[in-house]
Design a protein around this motif. Structure first.
Motif, PDB file in Angstrom:
ATOM      1  N   LYS B 106      27.282  -1.168  57.830  1.00  0.00           N
ATOM      2  CA  LYS B 106      26.361  -1.747  58.807  1.00  0.00           C
ATOM      3  C   LYS B 106      24.935  -1.453  58.422  1.00  0.00           C
ATOM      4  CE  LYS B 106      29.184  -1.668  62.950  1.00  0.00           C
ATOM      5  NZ  LYS B 106      29.468  -0.933  64.159  1.00  0.00           N
ATOM      6  N   LYS B 107      24.724  -0.255  57.945  1.00  0.00           N
ATOM      7  CA  LYS B 107      23.372   0.144  57.567  1.00  0.00           C
ATOM      8  C   LYS B 107      22.893  -0.698  56.393  1.00  0.00           C
ATOM      9  CE  LYS B 107      20.677   4.295  56.802  1.00  0.00           C
ATOM     10  NZ  LYS B 107      20.651   5.559  56.071  1.00  0.00           N
ATOM     11  N   ASP B 109      23.853  -3.659  55.595  1.00  0.00           N
ATOM     12  CA  ASP B 109      23.585  -5.012  56.069  1.00  0.00           C
ATOM     13  C   ASP B 109      22.227  -5.075  56.734  1.00  0.00           C
ATOM     14  OD1 ASP B 109      26.974  -5.831  57.100  1.00  0.00           O
ATOM     15  OD2 ASP B 109      25.959  -5.807  55.163  1.00  0.00           O
ATOM     16  N   LYS B 110      21.967  -4.078  57.552  1.00  0.00           N
ATOM     17  CA  LYS B 110      20.698  -4.061  58.276  1.00  0.00           C
ATOM     18  C   LYS B 110      19.528  -4.005  57.306  1.00  0.00           C
ATOM     19  CE  LYS B 110      18.722  -1.723  62.269  1.00  0.00           C
ATOM     20  NZ  LYS B 110      18.651  -0.466  63.003  1.00  0.00           N
ATOM     21  N   ASP B 111      19.642  -3.127  56.308  1.00  0.00           N
ATOM     22  CA  ASP B 111      18.544  -3.012  55.342  1.00  0.00           C
ATOM     23  C   ASP B 111      18.322  -4.308  54.595  1.00  0.00           C
ATOM     24  OD1 ASP B 111      19.279   0.444  54.462  1.00  0.00           O
ATOM     25  OD2 ASP B 111      18.191  -0.476  56.115  1.00  0.00           O
ATOM     26  N   LYS B 113      19.030  -7.235  55.483  1.00  0.00           N
ATOM     27  CA  LYS B 113      18.492  -8.299  56.325  1.00  0.00           C
ATOM     28  C   LYS B 113      16.996  -8.150  56.494  1.00  0.00           C
ATOM     29  CE  LYS B 113      22.432  -9.819  58.944  1.00  0.00           C
ATOM     30  NZ  LYS B 113      23.298  -9.606  60.069  1.00  0.00           N
ATOM     31  N   THR B 114      16.539  -6.944  56.613  1.00  0.00           N
ATOM     32  CA  THR B 114      15.095  -6.784  56.781  1.00  0.00           C
ATOM     33  C   THR B 114      14.349  -7.144  55.508  1.00  0.00           C
ATOM     34  OG1 THR B 114      15.371  -4.441  56.287  1.00  0.00           O
ATOM     35  CG2 THR B 114      15.201  -5.072  58.604  1.00  0.00           C
TER      36      THR B 114
END
Lengths: 116, 147
Positions: B106-107, B109-111, B113-114
């Motif tokens: 998840k982390k 993916d989050k990175d 995406k930003t």
């Protein structure tokens, strides 16, 4: 995920065999839903472990195993106590059955004098 | 909080359920017996902790680990617990590993995406496949539970 078969119902939500009426659910776990590997809340076990002044730190795995061991212990002592009740042809476990089991079984010697 | 260690009880509902499942159908338990078993379980944990701590100290470690507890079981003459406990430990480790990888994923993916949202729409599909690869054995990091 492979089903965990540790000989007891790890799924708390699906217990239909117990037959106990509306047993209140203990605190909802913050960990993964579904198959739970221990029923005793790890937080309470951790509190017991921390009560020991000689213990500095305890790893999560250690807490988990202690919780699981405590469950096995409860099963074991309940069954041993039941043997005594059976001899008296009773269907309700009484305190004295427990005391008898503690006296009779060597492994339970550490409990002597602690339950009063 | 002047709580004695013996007062730290485990939840009654759980104890009752464990007892009922251990016993045949139709057998019940008196309140006194149940609360005595609950207290016995607390004493058991305290005793096991103390034993396990001895093993940890012998190994010059400050953190109790799983093998300390297993050694304590043998010391306490509960060898019959050792095998089921080892199995439970395996399952627990798998579960923990799965959780860890899921949160790391998840982390990631989050990175990603930003960084650049547009380019990664196709990469998200790849990430889903990665999540299924849980079979690699990694060394478990011990997470310390401190005061």
């Amino acid at each position: 995920m492979a089903a965990v078969a540790v000989g007891n119902g790890a799924f708390q939500e699906e217990e239909g065999t117990g037959g106990d009426a509306a047993a209140p659910q203990p605190h909802a776990p913050t960990s993964a839903p579904g198959a739970r590997l221990s029923r005793l809340p790890l937080a309470r076990v951790k509190a017991l472990v921390k009560a020991d002044p000689d213990v500095t730190l305890a790893g999560q795995e250690a807490i988990f195993i202690l919780a699981r061991a405590a469950e096995l212990f409860v099963e074991t002592i309940a069954k041993d106590a039941y043997c005594c009740a059976q001899q008296g042809k009773r269907k309700t476990l009484q305190r004295r059955d427990l005391d008898n089991a503690i006296e009779a079984v060597d492994e339970f010697a550490f409990l002597e004098g602690t339950l009063d | 909080m002047a709580e004695r260690p013996e007062d730290l009880n485990l939840p009654n509902a759980v104890i009752t359920r464990i007892i009922k499942e251990a016993l045949p159908d139709g057998v019940s338990i008196s309140k006194e017996a149940r609360s005595a078993i609950s207290r016995a379980a607390s004493v058991f944990v305290l005793y096991a902790t103390s034993c396990a701590n001895n093993f940890a100290m012998k190994g010059k470690r400050k953190t109790l680990n799983a093998s300390d507890v297993l050694s304590a079981m043998e010391e306490m003459e509960f060898q019959r617990f050792v095998t089921p406990l080892k199995e439970a430990l395996e399952a627990y480790r798998r579960e923990q590993k799965g959780k860890k990888e899921a949160s790391e994923q998840k982390k990631k993916d989050k990175d990603k995406k930003t960084d650049s949202e547009e380019q990664d729409k196709s990469r998200d599909e790849d990430n889903d496949e990665d999540e299924e690869r849980l079979e690699e054995e990694e060394q478990n990091e011990e997470e310390e539970v401190d005061n």
